[in-house]
Scaffold this motif. Structure first.
Motif, PDB file in Angstrom:
ATOM      1  N   TYR A 167      17.236  -7.896  -1.696  1.00 16.52           N
ATOM      2  CA  TYR A 167      15.798  -8.419  -1.783  1.00 16.52           C
ATOM      3  C   TYR A 167      15.515  -9.900  -1.297  1.00 16.52           C
ATOM      4  O   TYR A 167      16.456 -10.642  -1.646  1.00 16.52           O
ATOM      5  N   HIS A 168      14.752 -10.300  -0.682  1.00 18.81           N
ATOM      6  CA  HIS A 168      14.546 -11.585  -0.208  1.00 18.81           C
ATOM      7  C   HIS A 168      13.330 -12.234  -0.687  1.00 18.81           C
ATOM      8  O   HIS A 168      12.188 -11.899  -0.267  1.00 18.81           O
ATOM      9  N   GLY A 209       0.946  -1.030   0.100  1.00 15.00           N
ATOM     10  CA  GLY A 209       0.104  -0.007   0.038  1.00 15.00           C
ATOM     11  C   GLY A 209       0.794   1.334   0.036  1.00 15.00           C
ATOM     12  O   GLY A 209       0.410   2.272   0.074  1.00 15.00           O
ATOM     13  N   LYS A 210       2.202   0.801   0.028  1.00 14.61           N
ATOM     14  CA  LYS A 210       2.955   2.305  -0.087  1.00 14.61           C
ATOM     15  C   LYS A 210       3.715   2.561  -1.532  1.00 14.61           C
ATOM     16  O   LYS A 210       3.938   1.398  -2.186  1.00 14.61           O
ATOM     17  N   GLN A 211       3.737   3.814  -1.746  1.00 10.03           N
ATOM     18  CA  GLN A 211       4.343   3.812  -3.338  1.00 10.03           C
ATOM     19  C   GLN A 211       5.903   3.559  -3.191  1.00 10.03           C
ATOM     20  O   GLN A 211       6.515   3.924  -1.986  1.00 10.03           O
ATOM     21  N   PRO A 212       6.607   3.382  -4.488  1.00 10.27           N
ATOM     22  CA  PRO A 212       7.741   2.970  -4.213  1.00 10.27           C
ATOM     23  C   PRO A 212       8.472   4.276  -3.872  1.00 10.27           C
ATOM     24  O   PRO A 212       9.782   4.229  -2.878  1.00 10.27           O
ATOM     25  N   SER A 243       6.419  -6.546  -3.272  1.00  7.33           N
ATOM     26  CA  SER A 243       6.521  -7.454  -4.390  1.00  7.33           C
ATOM     27  C   SER A 243       7.740  -7.070  -5.245  1.00  7.33           C
ATOM     28  O   SER A 243       8.424  -6.000  -5.171  1.00  7.33           O
ATOM     29  N   ALA A 244       8.212  -7.972  -6.141  1.00  4.18           N
ATOM     30  CA  ALA A 244       9.192  -7.947  -6.907  1.00  4.18           C
ATOM     31  C   ALA A 244       9.422  -6.727  -7.891  1.00  4.18           C
ATOM     32  O   ALA A 244      10.523  -6.038  -7.927  1.00  4.18           O
ATOM     33  N   GLU A 245       8.097  -6.628  -8.243  1.00  9.50           N
ATOM     34  CA  GLU A 245       8.093  -5.444  -9.167  1.00  9.50           C
ATOM     35  C   GLU A 245       8.112  -4.138  -8.361  1.00  9.50           C
ATOM     36  O   GLU A 245       8.725  -3.218  -9.030  1.00  9.50           O
ATOM     37  N   ASN A 246       7.661  -4.141  -7.172  1.00  9.80           N
ATOM     38  CA  ASN A 246       7.889  -2.857  -6.405  1.00  9.80           C
ATOM     39  C   ASN A 246       9.425  -2.658  -5.975  1.00  9.80           C
ATOM     40  O   ASN A 246       9.977  -1.779  -5.884  1.00  9.80           O
TER      41      ASN A 246
END
Lengths: 249, 249, 249, 249, 249, 249, 249, 249
Positions: free
Chosen positions: H100-101, H58-61, H84-87
């Motif tokens: 990243y995990h 729910g947070k923006q990058p 998420s991976a895309e974020n």
């Protein structure tokens, strides 16, 4: 039977063609729904300086633009709630002059200056940063309805000092709108610290057993602090509106 | 502003003391709620030969007796629903002449003969013997409202031949009230066999995952057979009432 | 045992090879499901001028086109409900002649003229503009089933004058379909103003604690006005269908 | 560290044994929860002339009597809610002077005269006779809290003329408490007729799909009329309390 | 058209008064529901040695006694489920010879010896001692239906060794009825240990968030072990019945 | 195959009558559930000085007395939870020496002294006086399991100073059991003030939309304060037990 | 302690270095979880000719392909359920030889011929065309598990003749899987017509108050026909699996 | 009144301009929320080596990057959950150095080495492979908080040997986090095998009647094994956090 019918009837009375008793009998039986003149004035809000409100969610950009144009012809102020940025972009192409409030996901058009008619301060309090869109909707609504509005954001109960550290601001408000998701505990704590009406707004912030705001809603309805009343989940507009009514008593 | 006010106003018009336009202006602004004569006639049911209905549940015997006495003075028929046998005994000591219908858990007082004004037959169908009290409430209601009523009881879907063996009776009805607890499947089957309106009544018969009638209610709302409409759980009265309205169209 | 079997049996009776009693015994035991000729006529609706109805939701455009073609060969009218504009576009490429009703999200094909066989007027009432798609589905359904249908839209209870101002239209209807989302209060108010059957349709219009129409559904099931029956959430078709059955009694 | 500790510290400052800076440092670190004197004043309600409130439900008569005696020593007014007649009888044997309000299922003890400090009229409206106990609890609460309170009972939406016929009384109120069970539609209708805050109280009146007040609760939360806020099911006290806070702004 | 009608028709065929084709045509159109002889045999269970079952809950002792007497006249075995000890006492005064099974809260009357017709062993497993009444109802049902039944009680998953220590008994069963309240985890564990059908019975044992068996019901429906099917909460009879059907395939 | 079987097998190996490989093969295939000696020790709690616990609810006084007698023979301590005063009276007539703890609705029998084996203090906090029975059950459970236990009662969030005024006691605890009904907000506030594990216990205290503790349960599961874990509604025993396990790590 | 450890121990016994009693003592205490040889054989299904089953939903194409490859090395048959056509396309690029069954949304790989080991016929019945994907999943599962499977589709209860017209097929089956969405009434009707086990599968077909299959699920759990057991919503695989187990008893 | 005010006050005391008693009186009444120095230290977690946690959902990058940068300036460790991976890819473009995990859907930034301060081992157990993301979130959280963490994955109760085969690992843990979807039975089984605290995490894994994790949640709350406490659905972070607190007592 419309106004002309009544004019005719009265004319007949005046001319003595119809006795007063006969006229009464006829008036007695014409259904009020046809009176026209008896219609409830649905412009009350407008006359009081309240904006016309359009719930943007579920409406096409074209529909919104059309309604905005219609209202503007009446020189009324306009508040469009639940309007996403992308829909705002589309509406903007159809009607100019709307100001977008991204934080509140709302747009406004100010046709005449807003006068502060609310007596005291409406304080909008929210628990977490994710609750801010709902909070800003409440802020904007109450502002558009002629209130002095203050904000106190991100003061969730897990860090109780954040609320306590702002007790003066809480105490100074006339009406408080208190917004929280997850367990929805903030209104109880706030209502225990003030002796003013608290309007609680549950939000759909949370996951799992929050059940889209149900947990917060139930929590607020069961508040152990007297003086708390509740509106629908995510209904920042409703809370801002109710606060405005309260602030004019 | 009541009738006298209007008489006065009309009198002034007649005497020329008030112009027709002025009178119209004043009429325009007196609120219809004060008209008196414009009040909705809440005696419609009564005039049509419908009984006055008292929901006995949650009322004290003394209250029920008082209301019965009041209605009887108007020579209206009376139907008291959801009246347990023991409460009936208490009411009987306070007001005489009520007839008790144990199977329907209801009492009646017939002040004037019931005329059959319903066009066709209202058929009340129920799935199991435990559904009979709700069914009898529907039967009694529709009977009191001037319908020819027939019963078809204990024809649950687990023994489908019981319904099929009575298809003629089903086909002959104008309106059907179909009552079932547990899975509430009967209305779907019946509605598939007839081309008349079916009013489905879920009952609280069942246990465990019946959740006091919720299972039957949801089943009926999701009926795969078109033409089924639904009333509240155990609401035999409501179904009988709706069937009566339908039977007069 | 099919028709031929029975012919054989009867032939044996005719020839005296089988006594009447023996024949009866054998007939007694052949299961009715094999009769063939005893099959319930599922074309009843069709014969009465009702359209064949295809629930478009969840069906592929190809499937819909195939069914439409099959029905059209029987010269029946066709009603496809819950058909999105984009699916309509796809269906149109596969089968020609369907008319799309965007407001009702439905398509029709009229193979033979619709005769008005309903006795009175079916009035479709809805509370808000967001309820209109459901309302139009009810209107289209009832129209296709041979009824004179009128509309009364956007008369929610928060502006009670809007309903009251149309009491004449309400009173003139034979059957009323009343549609509302949010708190679903409109059917209670309408049913209190008329003495005709009211079919209530909850819609999924709303957010938060509307729980996709559950609030409206429960409200309507608990209506304090007798004579209200309820169909599934958003089930405009079902309400239109039930109203049509009622309008033929 | 309590008051004595601070006195000692200040004494040391006065005597020069502790520098001002040192004293500040120590004050900085003594936890405020030990201050004692900083405790939130939970007697705020009392000081404003509000009564002390005892929730009678779930308490033993002995407990209630003990609390009443304790409060009376402070000359405060007392309101005991949710007190059944039979428990009242038991409490009366233990403590004298309590006045029982059967309709509100509550008892009061007036230690000092109640002054009207509320600005306008609190109007308590209810839909049906079964809602009256909750309504009377709201009336009694608001009265005990120094408001002029009026009642408008038995004006359910199924007979809309009953509400409309009292529009003047509605319009004259400053705050409205609107109480309904079953479908809970009354607050929406009332809120559409006034421009004052409406506090909606769902009641557990109903059966079946009312789910003990859930239907009314959801209905009120989804009200299509802006300005409605909601309290817990059957919470007449909470509504009366909130109305009193609002009426003092 | 009943049997006599068909006899007449056949007689006419025999006499040559009706051609075979004419007779077929007439047979084709008489509705099967009037055949009488085509009725589904609802005595199938009886013929197979299954008992007649009376659900005792919600029936008056007089009703139960009457039904028992009626069944006994047919020499059928009788099983009365959900019969409390006190109701049993009342029934016993009205009809003699019933044997009461306190643990199963059921009574039986054996009119003819029960033959073991089930192929293998039905094993009834339960998690806790509070689940035993439901388990015993399943045991009694399956026994009355001609099965060899074994019990394995009080082997809840919190002490997994209790189940594991009885793996041989589990493995030897043909069908397993597995009963548990609270979290309802036992069927998953058991189904993972055997390769036979497992019928899971949730019970209402528990409190709070067990919601009267809902937690166990949902748990069992979501079992991660394939081969588990579920019956209603507390439905020991249904599980015993289904196990019996399975045990005869 | 039990211990004797293995002894025989080993004897054969010793005597050379069975090769090591053969013995392994046989051991490989005897199912572990028959080992007997491999059974999980369900007396672990007992050995650690934990009491044997009997859930009194739903058990007959005779059953409870029998279990108590059985446990006492093992010199174990006994804790009977959910035992009403009247059931205690009945149990007392059957077995002597039980001490009743009315506030905790529980009884104990101390066969051997309880040693404090818990490392720190278990602090049991509750929001209102109605939560005390659940709180006392937690206190008694943790005490019986060898912990130093403290209480902090009646510190609901509506009077936040009551919690803050006891921050030192909160900070001194090793594990906290926090109990609340209604909106269940207390655990969030407490968890924000300490850095120790908080076990939250929702209670069924409340009415209406508390839905028997569901509101509090959901609130606690959605706590915005990390470190909160939750047990079932009213499960004071479970919380006390979990706290004891935590206090021994 | 693994197999080697036991070999060593036995060797010591054989050599007389360890007495039989000592060996027993050591065996007694090595935990069974380390035995290795005592592990439950999770390949039971495989040995019986059952396929290995992969739940495709929620798995990446790469994962599915990897598992399929692993299973194929064991020459086992493979069933991948809940595999969308687009995921099938992706899997196909990674592993060859899978056959896709679009109607069942599943893929299979047959490593060894499937032998019919089920005793009778498994009949899969479904109510509407939208239920077919779930039905085909059940059909495929039961087929892969070695059963003769028949289908009877689109026989919903609203056209009861469709079921009745196939009574012979129903009667001939050994086990019936009955699938329905909406009100889920079909299993009750079918179970009333046969004396074989019926496994009911609710589907999520429906809208509004079907609540994604909840209505059908509750309906089936409350079936008035004995012999019905239920699996999870849309769980065609589970029903097919359970039917297969039943068909082997 | 802030620090300066107190300094002034103390200075007056020192100078004798204010008596000690007067000073006390003034201190008594200055509200603690203005003290500033009394603010609750919300950096407690930080000081203990706990990471700062950002809920990514729910947070923006851009927001996430900004917070990460702010925290890193304090040299604190950072844990971003539900990313998420895309974020993650988007965040990576804005702020460097985050690791990243993927399995845990989380990112970390280690500003200072993590010291193992937890006393024993935190064992994270999960039932199925679909539960792994939640499990890995718990593992990562506990690791970041300075615990030795072990994993035991894919040991669902349908294959009970999988759990039993790892009893030694279970027994060696100090705190256990047990994660399961579907019926959520694993925590009960595990808690029966150990005498350490078990934190149960329901997951939303499942379909149909799992109702997005509700089934597992209710199952865990109703665990028949004492010592189980529960966190929100899918709340791996919360479980890892609570386990860390427990592991430091």
């Amino acid at each position: 039977m419309d106004g002309q019918d009544i004019l005719d009837l009265l004319e007949q009375v005046r001319r003595g063609k119809l006795s007063v008793t006969q006229a009464l009998a006829r008036l007695r039986h014409f259904p009020f729904e046809d009176l026209g003149f008896a219609k409830v004035d649905h412009h009350r809000a407008l006359r009081q300086g309240f904006p016309e409100v359009i719930m943007g969610h579920g409406k096409q950009p074209g529909e919104i633009a059309a309604i905005v144009r219609a209202i503007r012809r009446q020189k009324a102020n306009v508040l469009v709630t639940r309007l996403s940025a992308e829909n705002m972009a589309k509406v903007s192409k159809l009607v100019s002059g709307l100001e977008y409030h991204a934080a509140a996901r709302s747009a406004t058009w100010i046709g005449k200056p807003i006068k502060i008619t609310g007596k005291g301060t409406v304080l909008v309090v929210c628990a977490g940063t994710s609750d801010i869109p709902v909070a800003e909707e409440a802020v904007l609504t109450a502002s558009m309805m002629g209130n002095h509005v203050e904000k106190l954001f991100d003061v969730g109960v897990a860090g109780i000092h954040r609320i306590l550290g702002n007790r003066r601001q809480l105490a100074a408000a006339s009406v408080l709108v208190v917004i929280a998701g997850m367990e929805g505990a903030l209104p109880s704590v706030v209502a225990g610290l003030v002796d003013k009406p608290v309007i609680a707004v549950p939000t759909s912030v949370g996951y799992g057993a929050s059940f889209n705001g149900l947990a917060a809603l139930l929590g607020m309805l069961n508040s152990c602090a007297a003086g708390v009343t509740v509106v629908n989940i995510d209904n920042g507009f409703g809370a801002g509106f109710a606060a405005s009514l309260i602030n004019r008593i």
